[in-house]
Design an enzyme around this catalytic site. Structure first.
Site, PDB file in Angstrom:
ATOM      1  N   LYS A   1      35.725  81.379  16.971  1.00 45.86           N
ATOM      2  CA  LYS A   1      34.651  80.968  16.073  1.00 45.86           C
ATOM      3  C   LYS A   1      34.571  81.874  14.857  1.00 45.86           C
ATOM      4  CE  LYS A   1      29.624  80.486  15.673  1.00 45.86           C
ATOM      5  NZ  LYS A   1      28.327  80.545  16.358  1.00 45.86           N
TER       6      LYS A   1
ATOM      7  N   SER B   1      26.015  76.350  15.209  1.00 44.05           N
ATOM      8  CA  SER B   1      26.948  76.824  14.196  1.00 44.05           C
ATOM      9  C   SER B   1      28.398  76.896  14.677  1.00 44.05           C
ATOM     10  CB  SER B   1      26.522  78.216  13.723  1.00 44.05           C
ATOM     11  OG  SER B   1      26.511  79.137  14.798  1.00 44.05           O
TER      12      SER B   1
ATOM     13  N   SER C   1      23.723  77.106  19.406  1.00 45.69           N
ATOM     14  CA  SER C   1      24.916  76.979  18.578  1.00 45.69           C
ATOM     15  C   SER C   1      26.196  76.682  19.331  1.00 45.69           C
ATOM     16  CB  SER C   1      25.112  78.261  17.748  1.00 45.69           C
ATOM     17  OG  SER C   1      24.116  78.372  16.761  1.00 45.69           O
TER      18      SER C   1
END
Length: 381
Positions: free
Chosen positions: A55, A112, A136
């Site tokens: 990520k 996210s 997220s």
């Protein structure tokens, strides 16, 4: 194993073919990935060249990524996260544009951990790292139709000073996420100081007795849930009960609204009186709900994936961030689809430190629900 048939080569080929339309990656590392794969195979490392994505730009330096690499996992690239000024944190900005939902390009994949979810859904990585400070990992997992899990607060190093964010993983299924927990949690200790993996056996030999005790709440007592989202999740829970996978308990599951408390803690004011009150009250209520190994089942989000213009006034985090405040591990599993083709997620919450038990429960739930399909990507093969 050769370059043309290896898992890493296949992942890189899919990234090259599919990512120009999906925008899940901000960087791809083909030469480094293939070199690492050769080393992992030569050294006969446990993961044997498993391709995974990390990520964001700093993901390769995360504790989870380092542990996976040490076990023979191969990072193929860094995935998209929200671009500058995106207050709602529910989309990603890839190297070639805004990240799109693999099921509907006009919708956001969530965030996210946006690119991580898309990379897994599109088969561009076997699994992907994520972090979850308010939902997220779980929200993009739900909206992209994959499995996502956030670990117990404090079990792994937090990327967030407030401690609300915990490391997590996204994968096609709970079974596919098992290598992450097995290798990343090795040597970690639970809240009582015990080795998390003490007595752990591979998933095929490790299961929980059925039916699983569980409490179902459509709205946690306050959320305004899209009726079709609620119907999809409710239908999945009914199927679990009918299959003998879940036994529903009659326990109240209403919590206090967490938005203000989360905002205060995230803003550096954990001693805010209202935040302390909300956290204490919700902790007490969750202790009752989750007593004796019970699970809490809810929708992951009150809404379906929104358009790229934003969610309006709806908090997509309404049903997730309470568990960032409380520290409980939570997972998202595919529950089905709304009539307009949007995936819906079922959230499973377990007691603090029960991450492996939660994974076992998620595997049992997956076995009782229809297999999650792959998105209809152009040129998929």
């Amino acid at each position: 194993m050769t370059r043309t048939t290896s898992a890493v080569a296949r992942a890189l080929e899919r990234i090259e073919r599919l990512d120009p339309a999906l925008h899940a990656f901000i960087e791809v590392w083909p030469e480094t990935a293939l070199a690492r794969e050769r080393e992992a195979v030569t050294r006969r490392l446990p993961l044997g060249g498993l391709p995974f994505a990390v990520k964001g730009p700093s993901g390769i330096r995360s504790y989870a990524a380092r542990r996976l690499i040490a076990a023979g996992g191969i990072p193929v690239g860094a995935t998209s996260v929200p671009g500058p000024g995106t207050h709602w944190q529910t989309w990603g900005q890839g190297a070639q544009g805004r990240t799109v939902n693999p099921w509907r390009a006009d919708r956001t994949p969530g965030g996210s951990s946006a690119g991580s979810a898309v990379a897994v859904a599109a088969g561009m990585a076997e699994l992907a790292t994520g972090s979850d400070g308010a939902g997220s990992v779980r929200i993009p997992a739900a909206w992209c139709g994959v499995f996502g899990l956030r670990t117990t607060n404090g079990l792994l190093p937090s990327p967030d000073r407030s401690g609300l964010a915990s490391a997590g993983v996204l994968a096609r299924s709970a079974a596919a996420a098992e290598p992450y927990l097995r290798h990343v949690l090795a040597g970690r200790h639970d809240l009582d100081g015990r080795d998390v993996l003490d007595g752990y056996e591979p998933p095929a030999a490790w299961s929980l007795p059925l039916p699983l005790p569980a409490v179902y709440s459509e709205d946690l007592g306050f959320a305004d849930v899209d009726p079709e989202v609620a119907a999809v999740v409710g239908g999945a829970v009914d199927r679990l009960v009918a299959a003998g996978t879940v036994r529903l308990l009659d326990r109240p599951a209403g919590l206090l609204v967490s938005a203000g408390a989360w905002t205060a803690v995230r803003g550096g004011a954990p001693d805010d009186l209202d935040a302390v009150r909300v956290r204490r009250t919700n902790d007490e209520r969750l202790d009752v709900v989750l007593a004796d190994g019970a699970l809490l089942l809810t929708p992951v989000t009150p809404n379906r994936p929104h358009g790229h213009e934003g969610p309006g006034t709806v908090y997509s985090t309404a049903l997730t961030w309470a568990f960032n405040l409380s520290g409980h591990p939570a997972a998202s599993l595919p529950a089905g689809f709304t009539g307009d083709g949007c995936p819906v997620g079922l959230q499973l919450v377990a007691a603090r430190g029960a991450d492996l038990e939660l994974l076992a429960a998620a595997r049992a739930v997956e076995d009782a629900l229809p297999a999650a399909p792959a998105p209809p990507l152009p040129g998929r093969r």
